[in-house]
Design a protein around this motif. Structure first.
Motif, PDB file in Angstrom:
ATOM      1  N   LYS A   1      43.668   6.595 -11.296  1.00  0.00           N
ATOM      2  CA  LYS A   1      42.408   6.220 -10.607  1.00  0.00           C
ATOM      3  C   LYS A   1      42.592   6.265  -9.089  1.00  0.00           C
ATOM      4  O   LYS A   1      41.732   6.760  -8.363  1.00  0.00           O
ATOM      5  CB  LYS A   1      41.971   4.810 -11.032  1.00  0.00           C
ATOM      6  CG  LYS A   1      41.358   4.776 -12.412  1.00  0.00           C
ATOM      7  CD  LYS A   1      40.248   3.707 -12.502  1.00  0.00           C
ATOM      8  CE  LYS A   1      39.670   3.623 -13.904  1.00  0.00           C
ATOM      9  NZ  LYS A   1      40.433   2.711 -14.803  1.00  0.00           N
ATOM     10  N   ALA A   2      43.743   5.726  -8.624  1.00  0.00           N
ATOM     11  CA  ALA A   2      43.979   5.699  -7.168  1.00  0.00           C
ATOM     12  C   ALA A   2      44.060   7.116  -6.604  1.00  0.00           C
ATOM     13  O   ALA A   2      43.649   7.373  -5.475  1.00  0.00           O
ATOM     14  CB  ALA A   2      45.259   4.924  -6.860  1.00  0.00           C
ATOM     15  N   ASN A   3      44.588   8.052  -7.399  1.00  0.00           N
ATOM     16  CA  ASN A   3      44.771   9.423  -6.905  1.00  0.00           C
ATOM     17  C   ASN A   3      43.548  10.299  -7.116  1.00  0.00           C
ATOM     18  O   ASN A   3      43.493  11.423  -6.614  1.00  0.00           O
ATOM     19  CB  ASN A   3      45.984  10.073  -7.586  1.00  0.00           C
ATOM     20  CG  ASN A   3      47.268   9.430  -7.118  1.00  0.00           C
ATOM     21  OD1 ASN A   3      47.258   8.636  -6.181  1.00  0.00           O
ATOM     22  ND2 ASN A   3      48.367   9.766  -7.758  1.00  0.00           N
ATOM     23  N   GLN A   4      42.588   9.748  -7.809  1.00  0.00           N
ATOM     24  CA  GLN A   4      41.368  10.502  -8.122  1.00  0.00           C
ATOM     25  C   GLN A   4      40.683  11.001  -6.844  1.00  0.00           C
ATOM     26  O   GLN A   4      40.067  12.060  -6.817  1.00  0.00           O
ATOM     27  CB  GLN A   4      40.422   9.583  -8.903  1.00  0.00           C
ATOM     28  CG  GLN A   4      39.134  10.219  -9.336  1.00  0.00           C
ATOM     29  CD  GLN A   4      38.195   9.172  -9.939  1.00  0.00           C
ATOM     30  OE1 GLN A   4      38.578   8.028 -10.168  1.00  0.00           O
ATOM     31  NE2 GLN A   4      36.977   9.565 -10.190  1.00  0.00           N
ATOM     32  N   ARG A   5      40.821  10.203  -5.765  1.00  0.00           N
ATOM     33  CA  ARG A   5      40.135  10.550  -4.528  1.00  0.00           C
ATOM     34  C   ARG A   5      40.532  11.928  -3.986  1.00  0.00           C
ATOM     35  O   ARG A   5      39.816  12.526  -3.212  1.00  0.00           O
ATOM     36  CB  ARG A   5      40.368   9.465  -3.460  1.00  0.00           C
ATOM     37  CG  ARG A   5      41.807   9.309  -2.979  1.00  0.00           C
ATOM     38  CD  ARG A   5      41.931   8.028  -2.141  1.00  0.00           C
ATOM     39  NE  ARG A   5      43.149   7.920  -1.348  1.00  0.00           N
ATOM     40  CZ  ARG A   5      44.309   7.472  -1.808  1.00  0.00           C
ATOM     41  NH1 ARG A   5      44.442   7.139  -3.084  1.00  0.00           N
ATOM     42  NH2 ARG A   5      45.355   7.367  -0.993  1.00  0.00           N
ATOM     43  N   PHE A   6      41.709  12.420  -4.401  1.00  0.00           N
ATOM     44  CA  PHE A   6      42.179  13.703  -3.895  1.00  0.00           C
ATOM     45  C   PHE A   6      41.715  14.887  -4.753  1.00  0.00           C
ATOM     46  O   PHE A   6      41.917  16.039  -4.391  1.00  0.00           O
ATOM     47  CB  PHE A   6      43.708  13.720  -3.831  1.00  0.00           C
ATOM     48  CG  PHE A   6      44.269  12.647  -2.942  1.00  0.00           C
ATOM     49  CD1 PHE A   6      44.003  12.648  -1.576  1.00  0.00           C
ATOM     50  CD2 PHE A   6      45.053  11.624  -3.459  1.00  0.00           C
ATOM     51  CE1 PHE A   6      44.514  11.667  -0.745  1.00  0.00           C
ATOM     52  CE2 PHE A   6      45.575  10.635  -2.635  1.00  0.00           C
ATOM     53  CZ  PHE A   6      45.298  10.653  -1.283  1.00  0.00           C
ATOM     54  N   PHE A   7      41.143  14.605  -5.911  1.00  0.00           N
ATOM     55  CA  PHE A   7      40.772  15.666  -6.847  1.00  0.00           C
ATOM     56  C   PHE A   7      39.261  15.722  -7.034  1.00  0.00           C
ATOM     57  O   PHE A   7      38.551  14.739  -6.764  1.00  0.00           O
ATOM     58  CB  PHE A   7      41.448  15.428  -8.206  1.00  0.00           C
ATOM     59  CG  PHE A   7      42.941  15.581  -8.165  1.00  0.00           C
ATOM     60  CD1 PHE A   7      43.546  16.788  -8.507  1.00  0.00           C
ATOM     61  CD2 PHE A   7      43.743  14.530  -7.752  1.00  0.00           C
ATOM     62  CE1 PHE A   7      44.928  16.933  -8.449  1.00  0.00           C
ATOM     63  CE2 PHE A   7      45.119  14.674  -7.685  1.00  0.00           C
ATOM     64  CZ  PHE A   7      45.714  15.867  -8.038  1.00  0.00           C
ATOM     65  N   ALA A   8      38.768  16.880  -7.517  1.00  0.00           N
ATOM     66  CA  ALA A   8      37.327  17.042  -7.711  1.00  0.00           C
ATOM     67  C   ALA A   8      36.808  16.059  -8.761  1.00  0.00           C
ATOM     68  O   ALA A   8      35.712  15.521  -8.636  1.00  0.00           O
ATOM     69  CB  ALA A   8      37.023  18.479  -8.118  1.00  0.00           C
ATOM     70  N   SER A   9      37.603  15.822  -9.799  1.00  0.00           N
ATOM     71  CA  SER A   9      37.187  14.844 -10.810  1.00  0.00           C
ATOM     72  C   SER A   9      38.433  14.201 -11.412  1.00  0.00           C
ATOM     73  O   SER A   9      39.549  14.733 -11.280  1.00  0.00           O
ATOM     74  CB  SER A   9      36.391  15.534 -11.921  1.00  0.00           C
ATOM     75  OG  SER A   9      37.290  16.169 -12.800  1.00  0.00           O
ATOM     76  N   ILE A  10      38.231  13.084 -12.092  1.00  0.00           N
ATOM     77  CA  ILE A  10      39.390  12.355 -12.648  1.00  0.00           C
ATOM     78  C   ILE A  10      40.124  13.195 -13.695  1.00  0.00           C
ATOM     79  O   ILE A  10      41.336  13.072 -13.874  1.00  0.00           O
ATOM     80  CB  ILE A  10      38.973  10.961 -13.194  1.00  0.00           C
ATOM     81  CG1 ILE A  10      40.217  10.086 -13.448  1.00  0.00           C
ATOM     82  CG2 ILE A  10      38.130  11.073 -14.462  1.00  0.00           C
ATOM     83  CD1 ILE A  10      39.976   8.614 -13.363  1.00  0.00           C
ATOM     84  N   ASP A  11      39.392  14.114 -14.351  1.00  0.00           N
ATOM     85  CA  ASP A  11      40.028  14.963 -15.367  1.00  0.00           C
ATOM     86  C   ASP A  11      41.060  15.904 -14.771  1.00  0.00           C
ATOM     87  O   ASP A  11      41.948  16.400 -15.464  1.00  0.00           O
ATOM     88  CB  ASP A  11      38.967  15.785 -16.109  1.00  0.00           C
ATOM     89  CG  ASP A  11      38.008  14.879 -16.844  1.00  0.00           C
ATOM     90  OD1 ASP A  11      38.437  13.775 -17.224  1.00  0.00           O
ATOM     91  OD2 ASP A  11      36.829  15.253 -17.009  1.00  0.00           O
ATOM     92  N   GLU A  12      40.917  16.175 -13.496  1.00  0.00           N
ATOM     93  CA  GLU A  12      41.864  17.102 -12.864  1.00  0.00           C
ATOM     94  C   GLU A  12      43.141  16.423 -12.386  1.00  0.00           C
ATOM     95  O   GLU A  12      44.096  17.090 -11.995  1.00  0.00           O
ATOM     96  CB  GLU A  12      41.187  17.812 -11.682  1.00  0.00           C
ATOM     97  CG  GLU A  12      40.194  18.862 -12.144  1.00  0.00           C
ATOM     98  CD  GLU A  12      39.515  19.565 -10.989  1.00  0.00           C
ATOM     99  OE1 GLU A  12      40.145  19.701  -9.925  1.00  0.00           O
ATOM    100  OE2 GLU A  12      38.359  19.946 -11.166  1.00  0.00           O
ATOM    101  N   VAL A  13      43.151  15.086 -12.384  1.00  0.00           N
ATOM    102  CA  VAL A  13      44.362  14.387 -11.921  1.00  0.00           C
ATOM    103  C   VAL A  13      45.454  14.563 -12.983  1.00  0.00           C
ATOM    104  O   VAL A  13      45.234  14.229 -14.148  1.00  0.00           O
ATOM    105  CB  VAL A  13      44.109  12.865 -11.721  1.00  0.00           C
ATOM    106  CG1 VAL A  13      45.317  12.190 -11.079  1.00  0.00           C
ATOM    107  CG2 VAL A  13      42.851  12.623 -10.897  1.00  0.00           C
ATOM    108  N   PRO A  14      46.623  15.080 -12.568  1.00  0.00           N
ATOM    109  CA  PRO A  14      47.691  15.245 -13.561  1.00  0.00           C
ATOM    110  C   PRO A  14      48.071  13.902 -14.183  1.00  0.00           C
ATOM    111  O   PRO A  14      47.976  12.856 -13.530  1.00  0.00           O
ATOM    112  CB  PRO A  14      48.851  15.812 -12.743  1.00  0.00           C
ATOM    113  CG  PRO A  14      48.222  16.403 -11.537  1.00  0.00           C
ATOM    114  CD  PRO A  14      47.010  15.576 -11.256  1.00  0.00           C
ATOM    115  N   ARG A  15      48.459  13.937 -15.438  1.00  0.00           N
ATOM    116  CA  ARG A  15      48.821  12.707 -16.160  1.00  0.00           C
ATOM    117  C   ARG A  15      50.306  12.421 -16.086  1.00  0.00           C
ATOM    118  O   ARG A  15      50.758  11.344 -16.462  1.00  0.00           O
ATOM    119  CB  ARG A  15      48.434  12.858 -17.632  1.00  0.00           C
ATOM    120  CG  ARG A  15      47.019  12.429 -18.065  1.00  0.00           C
ATOM    121  CD  ARG A  15      45.996  12.412 -17.033  1.00  0.00           C
ATOM    122  NE  ARG A  15      44.758  11.756 -17.477  1.00  0.00           N
ATOM    123  CZ  ARG A  15      43.633  11.759 -16.793  1.00  0.00           C
ATOM    124  NH1 ARG A  15      43.552  12.383 -15.635  1.00  0.00           N
ATOM    125  NH2 ARG A  15      42.554  11.147 -17.243  1.00  0.00           N
TER     126      ARG A  15
END
Ligand code: F6R
Length: 243
Positions: free
Chosen positions: A163-177
């Protein structure tokens, strides 16, 4: 542990950059352990500024970064490789052959981690390790857990980190897990550790990590056991402490 109080983010950045530049000047062939995230951006900008003024020379320096997302290619603008090139490596005279990060594109996690530990061993360990502090107390991507993991390992990122890193990506789905991260032993073996922290949203975790119990639930708390840690934090980040 020594805590240096900075007025604000810019002051924190200047004070932290001062400590890094002292390291580079005193030992031109030093190994710097580096971090990404928002907090050190100003520190890197200050180092670049001093480099441009001719006051710093990175030609002998080796760098090893804390972590890298698993699955992101180097040209992905959210990879930590890209971040480091954007903020530091591409702007100073460091020899790119001596800048190291875990290989995010290596699908075999065991191999990626083994290779990275070998890199760190080959460069002779870290002289000065720069760290940011996660809201959940993570350092590198060593997330809250039941143990401190010694070496480089592949982590499932905590939901709060995603969630914290979501700000750097277009959507939360794109944040690597998942990510590869240096382990706690490697961090603790650094000769000197510099932690940078900024903002009121970090005040609670600063107090917990540096003045609370030493526990893997708050991974940064282990830093209380290191004999040469400097925390450079702004007033907002120190606001829960009576300093
Ligand atoms: C970055 C890293 C992380 C960050 C931490 C704080 O390489 O390993 O531990 O230092 O998440 O991030 P910011 O500075 O964005 O608050």
């Amino acid at each position: 542990m020594k805590i240096i109080k900075a007025k604000d983010y810019d002051d924190m950045s200047r004070k932290a950059a001062n400590i890094i530049s002292a390291q580079v000047i005193m030992k031109p062939n030093c190994v710097l352990g580096l971090a990404t995230g928002s907090t050190p951006i100003g520190t890197y900008a200050q180092l670049v500024d001093w480099y441009n003024k001719g006051d710093l020379d990175f030609s002998g320096v080796t760098t090893v970064n804390l972590d890298e997302y698993k699955g992101l290619t180097r040209d992905n603008d959210q990879s930590y490789y890209y971040f480091m090139h954007d903020n530091l490596f591409g702007k100073v005279n460091v020899d790119l052959k001596r800048t190291f990060l875990p290989n995010g594109t290596e699908a075999d996690s065991e191999k990626a981690c083994r290779d990275y530990d070998q890199v760190i061993a080959d460069v002779g360990g870290v002289d000065l390790q720069l760290l940011g502090l996660g809201h959940n107390g993570h350092i590198g991507f060593n997330e809250p857990g039941d143990t401190f993991v010694a070496q480089t390992h592949c982590v499932d990122l905590a939901e709060s980190t995603i969630k914290a890193n979501q700000r750097f990506f277009a959507s939360i789905d794109e944040v690597p897990r998942q990510a590869y991260t240096m382990g706690i032993r490697t961090i603790m073996q650094a000769k000197k550790i510099l932690v940078v922290v900024s903002g009121a949203d970090k005040a609670k975790i600063v107090k917990e990590a540096f003045f609370g119990a030493i526990t893997p639930k708050v991974q940064a708390s282990v830093l209380q056991l290191h004999n040469d840690v400097i925390v450079v934090a702004d007033e907002a980040a120190l606001s829960e402490l009576a300093l």
